[in-house]
Design a protein around this motif. Structure first.
Motif, short mmCIF file in Angstrom:
data_model
loop_
_atom_site.label_atom_id
_atom_site.label_comp_id
_atom_site.label_asym_id
_atom_site.label_seq_id
_atom_site.Cartn_x
_atom_site.Cartn_y
_atom_site.Cartn_z
N HIS A 1 4.76 3.22 0.84
CA HIS A 1 4.38 2.68 2.14
C HIS A 1 2.95 2.17 2.07
CE1 HIS A 1 3.11 2.75 6.39
NE2 HIS A 1 4.33 2.31 6.57
N PRO B 1 10.10 5.68 -4.33
CA PRO B 1 11.16 5.40 -3.35
C PRO B 1 10.69 5.45 -1.90
CG PRO B 1 11.91 6.99 -4.99
CD PRO B 1 10.45 6.78 -5.22
N ASP B 2 9.60 6.15 -1.63
CA ASP B 2 9.08 6.23 -0.25
C ASP B 2 7.76 5.45 -0.12
OD1 ASP B 2 7.50 7.93 -1.77
OD2 ASP B 2 7.51 9.57 -0.31
N PHE C 1 7.24 -5.44 2.52
CA PHE C 1 6.97 -4.42 1.50
C PHE C 1 7.41 -3.05 2.00
CE2 PHE C 1 4.31 -7.12 -1.19
CZ PHE C 1 4.60 -6.59 -2.43
N ASN C 2 7.07 -2.74 3.24
CA ASN C 2 7.40 -1.42 3.77
C ASN C 2 8.90 -1.23 3.99
OD1 ASN C 2 4.86 -0.24 3.70
ND2 ASN C 2 4.26 -1.27 5.59
N ARG C 3 9.65 -2.33 4.10
CA ARG C 3 11.12 -2.26 4.17
C ARG C 3 11.73 -2.24 2.77
NH1 ARG C 3 10.31 -6.66 7.50
NH2 ARG C 3 11.46 -8.01 6.05
N HIS C 4 10.89 -2.44 1.75
CA HIS C 4 11.34 -2.55 0.35
C HIS C 4 12.34 -3.70 0.23
CE1 HIS C 4 10.21 1.89 -0.68
NE2 HIS C 4 9.29 1.29 0.05
N ASP C 5 12.01 -4.82 0.86
CA ASP C 5 12.90 -5.98 0.94
C ASP C 5 12.39 -7.08 0.01
OD1 ASP C 5 14.47 -8.15 1.64
OD2 ASP C 5 14.30 -7.79 3.81
N ALA C 6 12.78 -7.00 -1.26
CA ALA C 6 12.31 -7.97 -2.27
C ALA C 6 12.77 -9.38 -1.94
CB ALA C 6 12.79 -7.55 -3.65
N GLU D 1 10.43 -4.75 -7.24
CA GLU D 1 11.57 -3.82 -7.22
C GLU D 1 11.29 -2.58 -8.07
OE1 GLU D 1 14.67 -6.55 -8.36
OE2 GLU D 1 15.24 -6.89 -6.26
N PHE E 1 9.38 -0.17 -5.97
CA PHE E 1 10.25 0.50 -5.00
C PHE E 1 11.10 1.59 -5.66
CE2 PHE E 1 10.37 -3.91 -2.86
CZ PHE E 1 9.10 -3.72 -2.32
N LYS E 2 11.49 1.36 -6.92
CA LYS E 2 12.27 2.36 -7.65
C LYS E 2 11.38 3.53 -8.08
CE LYS E 2 15.40 2.90 -11.54
NZ LYS E 2 16.07 2.28 -12.67
#
Length: 134
Positions: A75, A72-73, A23-28, A65, A68-69
Motif C-alpha cells: 500500500h 501481497p498487501d 497501485f493500491n488496487r494492484h491493478d497492473a 506485478e 504485488f506478488k
C-alpha cells in the motif's frame, strides 16, 4: 478549411493520484493506461546507480506485478502529488508484508517525466530500513 486540433492531454496532480489509486488496487492493467508504450521504470533497488531499469510496457507491467506478488498487501498511503509542466512528484508511505513474512514501512517518492499526457519515466525512491519481523 480550418483544421481541428485535438487538445493535448495534460498530466495533473489528480492524474498522479489516480495512478496511485491503481497501485493500491494492484491493478497492473489500469497502471499501463497511464504510461507511454516506451515507458521507463527505475525501481528503488538494484545493482545500478539508477536501481533496476525496466523499459517498455511489458517489462514495466511485469515489474509492477512482481511487487504485488512479493508484497501481497502493498500500500502506498499518505499520497501527495505535484506536477510542474512535464515533470511531477508523488510522495507516499509504503507499507507491506513481504512474502517471506517480514514487514516494511518506509517513506518514498516517485519522480516522473511526462510526454503527450502520459507517464514516460517513473523513478522510484524509498528509505532503506532494517527488516521488521511480523
Amino acid at each position: 478549411m480550418a483544421q481541428i486540433q485535438t487538445p493535448v492531454r495534460q498530466v495533473t496532480a489528480d492524474t498522479l493520484a489516480a495512478f496511485s489509486d491503481a497501485f493500491n488496487r494492484h491493478d497492473a492493467e489500469a497502471l499501463m493506461t497511464f504510461m507511454t508504450d516506451d515507458c521507463v521504470f527505475d525501481a528503488a533497488g538494484g545493482p545500478e546507480v539508477f536501481g533496476t531499469r525496466f523499459v517498455g510496457k511489458a517489462a514495466t507491467r511485469a515489474a509492477f506485478e512482481a511487487v504485488f506478488k512479493t508484497f501481497p498487501d502493498a500500500h502506498w498511503g499518505n499520497g501527495r502529488h505535484y506536477v510542474i509542466g512535464e515533470r511531477g512528484v508523488s510522495e507516499w508511505l509504503f507499507t507491506g508484508t513481504h512474502a517471506e513474512g517480514w514487514r516494511i514501512e518506509a517513506e518514498g517518492c516517485d519522480l516522473f517525466e511526462f510526454r503527450d499526457g502520459l507517464i514516460a519515466v517513473k523513478r522510484a525512491f524509498r528509505k532503506e530500513r532494517p527488516k521488521q519481523n511480523v
